[in-house]
Design a protein around this motif. Structure first.
Motif, short mmCIF file in Angstrom:
data_model
loop_
_atom_site.label_atom_id
_atom_site.label_comp_id
_atom_site.label_asym_id
_atom_site.label_seq_id
_atom_site.Cartn_x
_atom_site.Cartn_y
_atom_site.Cartn_z
N VAL A 95 -41.58 -47.61 -48.72
CA VAL A 95 -42.83 -47.40 -47.98
C VAL A 95 -43.38 -46.01 -48.27
CG1 VAL A 95 -43.74 -47.02 -45.64
CG2 VAL A 95 -42.41 -49.07 -46.14
N ARG A 99 -46.74 -45.49 -50.50
CA ARG A 99 -47.90 -44.87 -49.85
C ARG A 99 -48.39 -43.68 -50.67
NH1 ARG A 99 -49.46 -39.71 -47.90
NH2 ARG A 99 -50.70 -39.91 -46.04
N GLU A 100 -47.47 -42.87 -51.18
CA GLU A 100 -47.87 -41.70 -51.98
C GLU A 100 -48.66 -42.14 -53.21
OE1 GLU A 100 -47.85 -38.72 -50.95
OE2 GLU A 100 -46.56 -39.06 -49.23
N ILE A 103 -52.19 -43.48 -51.95
CA ILE A 103 -53.08 -42.42 -51.46
C ILE A 103 -53.49 -41.49 -52.59
CG2 ILE A 103 -53.29 -40.45 -49.88
CD1 ILE A 103 -53.47 -43.35 -48.64
N THR A 161 -46.22 -42.88 -42.11
CA THR A 161 -46.73 -43.05 -43.47
C THR A 161 -47.63 -44.28 -43.53
OG1 THR A 161 -44.87 -41.96 -44.53
CG2 THR A 161 -45.98 -43.62 -45.82
N LEU A 162 -47.16 -45.38 -42.97
CA LEU A 162 -47.98 -46.60 -42.95
C LEU A 162 -49.25 -46.38 -42.13
CD1 LEU A 162 -45.37 -49.47 -42.54
CD2 LEU A 162 -46.84 -49.00 -44.52
N MET A 165 -51.71 -44.22 -43.99
CA MET A 165 -52.30 -44.97 -45.10
C MET A 165 -53.40 -45.90 -44.60
SD MET A 165 -50.55 -47.34 -48.05
CE MET A 165 -50.19 -48.73 -47.00
#
Length: 189
Positions: A95, A99-100, A103, A161-162, A165
């Motif tokens: 995750v 995400r990184e 994004i 993080t989620l 995002m």
């Protein structure tokens, strides 16, 4: 070469150092690896502070700083997935890394549209980064008594993080839905 850029370069140099120390065959290796990672994480804060306070922001630094951050986090997560072999741990790492990637691509695309500010770092992102760094330091140190702190911080960071995002994607959604203009259409051969 500004002091802020030098601090970013120091962070990049610390990456192979903490990896090598992590794999040394000594009982103290993981703890020292976590210390090196901690110093690198402090340089992340310091380079931003120095760049803002002393007006040392440069295009090179703006490019290199997020690259150094992502390299540091991803490499630490790769090391930790091998150490803490668990589907839940792997899911949290996936995750965070996923995400990184999303994004980074989104920010690049929004910058091309002149809308980079629409996906600027948010307060949630700062909390996520703090939790993530705390988790990585604790988990790299591999002190059995503290592992639960690292796991909770990692899962909390993955949840934030989620969430962050989703917020970034919501901010970019109007631009993603925009209709293509004639100059955006590919030329026919």
């Amino acid at each position: 070469m500004t002091l802020a850029n030098q601090l970013t370069l120091v962070r990049i140099v610390f990456i192979p150092l903490f990896v090598v120390v992590f794999y040394l065959p000594f009982g103290w290796a993981h703890f020292v690896s976590a210390l090196i990672f901690s110093v690198a994480a402090i340089t992340d804060w310091a380079d931003g502070y120095v760049a803002r306070k002393y007006h040392q922001s440069t295009p090179f630094g703006a490019f290199l700083d997020p690259v150094a951050d992502k390299l540091m986090v991803v490499i630490a997560l790769v090391l930790l997935v091998g150490l803490h072999q668990s589907p839940w741990f792997s899911a949290a790492a996936i995750v965070i890394v996923g995400r990184e990637i999303v994004i980074s691509a989104l920010r690049e695309w929004m910058a091309e549209l002149g809308q980079r500010a629409s996906v600027a770092v948010s307060y949630i992102g700062k909390i996520k980064t703090t939790m993530q760094m705390t988790a990585l330091i604790v988990l790299l140190a591999d002190i059995p008594l503290l592992l639960w702190v690292g796991y909770i911080a990692l899962y909390g960071a993955a949840g934030l993080t989620l969430w962050s995002m989703i917020l970034y994607l919501r901010a970019a959604w109007p631009y993603m839905r925009a209709t293509a203009t004639p100059e955006d259409e590919p030329e026919e051969p």
